[in-house]
Design a protein around this motif. Structure first.
Motif, short mmCIF file in Angstrom:
data_model
loop_
_atom_site.label_atom_id
_atom_site.label_comp_id
_atom_site.label_asym_id
_atom_site.label_seq_id
_atom_site.Cartn_x
_atom_site.Cartn_y
_atom_site.Cartn_z
N TYR A 18 20.16 -108.68 32.15
CA TYR A 18 19.22 -108.36 31.04
C TYR A 18 19.90 -109.10 29.66
CZ TYR A 18 16.64 -104.35 33.20
OH TYR A 18 16.48 -102.95 33.87
N PRO A 52 30.56 -95.94 38.65
CA PRO A 52 31.05 -95.04 37.49
C PRO A 52 29.66 -95.94 36.26
CG PRO A 52 32.01 -97.67 37.54
CD PRO A 52 32.01 -97.51 38.98
N SER A 53 29.64 -94.51 35.83
CA SER A 53 28.32 -94.78 34.97
C SER A 53 28.15 -96.05 34.60
CB SER A 53 28.33 -93.87 33.17
OG SER A 53 27.45 -94.04 33.08
N GLY A 54 26.78 -96.73 33.81
CA GLY A 54 26.63 -98.04 33.89
C GLY A 54 27.30 -99.25 34.51
N CYS A 55 27.09 -98.78 35.78
CA CYS A 55 27.15 -99.61 37.19
C CYS A 55 26.49 -100.20 37.27
CB CYS A 55 28.18 -99.21 38.00
SG CYS A 55 27.65 -98.71 39.19
N GLY A 56 25.21 -100.16 38.15
CA GLY A 56 24.37 -100.37 38.21
C GLY A 56 23.04 -99.88 39.35
N LYS A 57 23.68 -98.99 39.19
CA LYS A 57 22.51 -98.45 40.44
C LYS A 57 21.81 -97.65 40.04
CE LYS A 57 25.75 -94.62 39.71
NZ LYS A 57 26.58 -94.82 38.69
N THR A 58 21.95 -97.19 39.24
CA THR A 58 19.59 -96.72 39.03
C THR A 58 19.13 -98.66 38.85
OG1 THR A 58 20.50 -95.21 37.35
CG2 THR A 58 17.78 -95.58 37.44
N THR A 59 19.44 -99.38 38.26
CA THR A 59 18.73 -100.46 38.62
C THR A 59 18.47 -100.87 39.86
OG1 THR A 59 19.74 -101.10 36.34
CG2 THR A 59 18.53 -102.77 37.32
N HIS A 68 27.36 -89.67 41.36
CA HIS A 68 29.41 -90.66 40.95
C HIS A 68 29.94 -89.60 40.99
CE1 HIS A 68 26.99 -90.25 36.63
NE2 HIS A 68 27.55 -88.33 37.36
N GLU A 106 21.01 -89.41 41.78
CA GLU A 106 21.51 -88.37 41.18
C GLU A 106 21.32 -86.52 41.52
OE1 GLU A 106 24.29 -88.36 37.76
OE2 GLU A 106 24.01 -90.99 38.40
N ALA A 148 23.22 -106.67 35.21
CA ALA A 148 23.66 -105.69 35.73
C ALA A 148 23.33 -105.21 36.70
CB ALA A 148 21.33 -104.10 35.32
N GLN A 206 16.33 -90.04 38.11
CA GLN A 206 17.50 -89.31 37.66
C GLN A 206 17.43 -88.56 36.40
OE1 GLN A 206 20.61 -92.52 35.81
NE2 GLN A 206 22.21 -91.27 35.58
#
Ligand SMILES: Nc1ncnc2c1ncn2[C@@H]1O[C@H](COP(=O)(O)OP(=O)(O)OP(=O)(O)O)[C@@H](O)[C@H]1O
Ligand SMILES: [Mg+2]
Lengths: 353, 290
Positions: free
Chosen positions: A13, A37-44, A192, A159, A18, A82
């Protein structure tokens, strides 16, 4: 040739990655957890596999087929988002039935399958409700049912159990695992919650800031985390500063301020290292009988166990004590701590905690 | 009892004072003229003596018994409906495309869509009459490819074209506002379940925009049914719509009571149609979308 193969996939991005060179081979029927952890790129990562986010680089293969640029409807995946992403203008039954309609399943069979899957997630009674008339956990179960009902070869779960109470969550974990094994659905689940990842996956992928840092079976991951971050993210850990004397057969480790030395099997780089040991691998004894002496500074009751912290010359150590027999010594009391040196892991000193 | 009344009084005074200016405004500018129009519609008119101050329903009987007025009302209703349908068919996809545009383009195209509102209706309508006229651009283009010129100006087609052009922003803006608020992963979910882009639009995106389409079509219908400049300029002297009919009664025939009667009938008909439509659609949409 593995069933699903993600090769060196990255997503940028702007200048920020990401997801950075994500590579993973998944076997048919395997249950993989993405943990981080949050924001580490799992959803992406998950959305790139689903075809909803276009990778900046890399390829995604399904068997022999390159699906990197295949539009999502042709990928035949079951996805739980999510944010659930339920259709707000459709009832629960209509939501679940949508994927079957798209597959041109006959009305009678559609109704039967919707009913079966709603029974599985305990929502049969709410089939005619609209999503906005339901609680978060109920919506989440609709999302799971909607993804499962189409019997996809690959299930991508973002999640999926985050909003359920402990009991329902355990039951759903069990159900997911059962369906997944019976039908042989290849599953990638983002979570997570480390205990969830450990308990239901075949392999766990740990991500940090867009990169994979370790891929292992749950037991290996817990016992042999590759860096201090993973060891503290997956379970609790004690870290002790130590120095290493390297020699031909391995290394002699001396834990600072204690005079304790032992032979390590691990060969971390450098002279300054961290020794890490899980709280449940430490035991409390009488002050004189331990490898090291300390004073109790806090004592938390967790139900099945106590978490006791003791201040020692090597630093503060946490000890997990089974709730068996008398409660552990109170705050201020002197205690001894024992462990087996084989249970210690030696890691290069890094950003420990 | 008296204590509660005196306690209630100060609570009543402030709100009434605060709302007084708006109330006076509303009474003075809407209710009073409306009441005068209603009274006027019951007066009779004599070509030599002018407006009489009697009360009679003869105006209503005249209008309701005359084929000519019916045909005009019917045309008004029909053209307003066609315009609304065209505005939905063009405006809803337009709003969707707009909401999917990237940063600079979105504001640029929003401006392009709202642009027509910045130009006076009369000027824009004259523009259309030049384009559609006998020697206008459209006929010129047709002639260039060897097709006979067609009569466009002073037809219902011309009125509908003009109306649809002006009304489009009133459809695009409410629909766009609703689309902006939708969760994009909901559409993505439909795609992963096997829906084509088009099916996802038809079954998932547009139904969620139903309330925006509803308000847009109400605005477009009401404005089209009461539009004046466009039918006046593009429909010519012969093709009348309700507003031009009223205008003629007032300013050409000078028969104010009859004009007032037509205005009241159109107002009532408009009100009934819009309320019925609103009830019909909004109730369904409300239940689903909350
Ligand atoms: N559309 C976007 N534009 C810019 N940055 C984005 C976009 N989507 C995600 N990111 C960034 O990419 C990174 C990874 O996001 P992602 O949603 O994959 O995290 P995650 O691991 O799923 O986190 P969480 O556990 O909180 O859901 C984040 O730092 C996020 O800010
Ligand atoms: Mg996420």
């Amino acid at each position: 040739m593995s069933f699903l193969s993600v090769r060196n996939v990255s997503k940028y991005y702007g200048p920020v990655a990401a997801v950075d060179s994500f590579g993973l081979d998944v076997e048919k029927g395997e249950f993989i957890s993405l943990l981080g952890p949050s924001g580490c790129g799992k959803t992406t990562t998950l959305q790139m596999v689903a075809g909803l986010v276009r990778p900046s680089a890399g390829t995604i293969m399904m068997g022999e087929r390159d699906i990197t640029h295949l539009p999502p409807p042709q990928r035949e995946l079951g996805v739980v988002f999510q944010s659930y992403a339920l259709f707000p203008h459709m009832t629960v039954a209509e939501n679940v039935s949508f994927g079957l309609e798209m597959r041109k399943v006959a009305k009678a069979e559609r109704d039967r399958r919707v009913k079966d899957i709603l029974a599985l997630v305990h929502l049969l009674a709410l089939a005619d409700r609209y999503p906005r008339e339901m609680s978060g956990g109920q919506r989440q179960r609709v999302a799971i049912a909607r993804a499962l009902v189409i019997n996809p070869p690959v299930l991508l779960l973002d999640e999926p159990l985050s909003n359920l109470d402990a009991q329902l969550r355990e039951e759903m974990q069990f159900e997911l695992r059962r369906i997944q094994q019976v039908v042989g659905i290849t599953t990638i689940m983002v979570t997570h919650d480390q205990s969830e990842a450990l308990s239901i996956s075949d392999r766990v992928v740990v991500m940090e800031q867009g990169r994979i840092t370790q891929v292992d079976t749950p037991y290996e991951l817990y016992e042999r985390p590759r860096n201090p971050f993973i060891s503290s993210f997956v379970g609790k850990s004690n870290f002790l500063a130590a120095t290493a004397e390297h020699h031909a057969g391995g290394a002699t480790i001396s834990i600072g301020n204690t005079g304790i030395t032992f032979q390590a099997n691990d060969r971390p780089k450098g002279k300054h290292v961290s020794v890490f040991i899980r709280p449940e691998k430490l035991r409390l004894t009488a002050p004189s009988e331990g490898q090291i002496e300390g004073t109790v500074t806090s004592r938390y009751f967790m139900g099945n166990q106590w978490l006791v912290s003791a201040k020692t010359p090597a630093g503060t150590l946490s000890v997990a004590v089974q709730n068996f027999g008398a409660p552990p010594p109170p705050i201020g009391e002197k205690v001894g701590l024992v462990w087996r040196n084989d249970d210690c892991r030696v890691l290069a000193a890094g950003a420990a905690e | 009892m008296s204590a509660s009344v005196s306690a209630a009084r100060p609570r009543m005074v402030v709100p009434s004072l605060l709302s007084a200016p708006a109330t006076l405004f509303f009474i003075g500018l809407v209710l009073l003229p409306l009441a005068l129009t209603v009274i006027l519609s019951f007066n009779s008119y004599d070509y030599t003596a002018g407006i009489q101050s009697d009360l009679t329903v003869s105006n209503y009987l005249t209008v309701l018994q005359d084929e000519y007025y019916y045909s005009t009302f019917w045309r008004t209703l029909r053209l307003a409906l066609i315009t609304t349908v065209i505005a939905v068919v063009i405006g809803v996809p337009e709003a969707y495309i707009l909401s999917n545009m990237r940063k600079p383009w979105r504001s640029i195209f929003l401006l392009v869509i709202i642009g027509p509102l910045l130009v006076s209706v009369v000027v824009r309508t004259f523009g259309w009459s030049m384009l559609l006229g006998k020697n206008g651009f459209v006929n010129g283009a047709l002639a260039a490819v060897g097709i006979e010129p067609v009569q466009l100006l002073y037809t219902e087609t011309a009125i509908v074209i003009g109306l649809a052009h002006i009304m489009l922003p009133f459809m695009v803006i409410p629909v766009w506002t609703v689309l902006q608020k939708l969760d994009p992963t909901v559409e993505a979910a439909a795609l992963t379940l096997g829906a084509s882009r088009f099916t996802a639009l038809r079954r998932i995106v547009f139904p969620q925009a139903a309330l925006g389409i509803l308000s847009g079509s109400l605005i477009v219908f009401a404005l089209s049914a009461s539009s004046f400049a466009i039918p006046g300029l593009l429909g010519g002297r012969r093709l009348k719509m309700a507003a031009t009919l009223v205008y003629d009664e007032f300013l050409i025939e000078l028969n104010w009571p009859l004009g007032a009667t037509i205005a009241i009938i159109v107002l009532l008909a408009n009100l009934v149609i819009m309320l019925a439509y609103n009830r019909l659609i909004e109730q369904q949409a409300k239940r689903k979308l909350g």
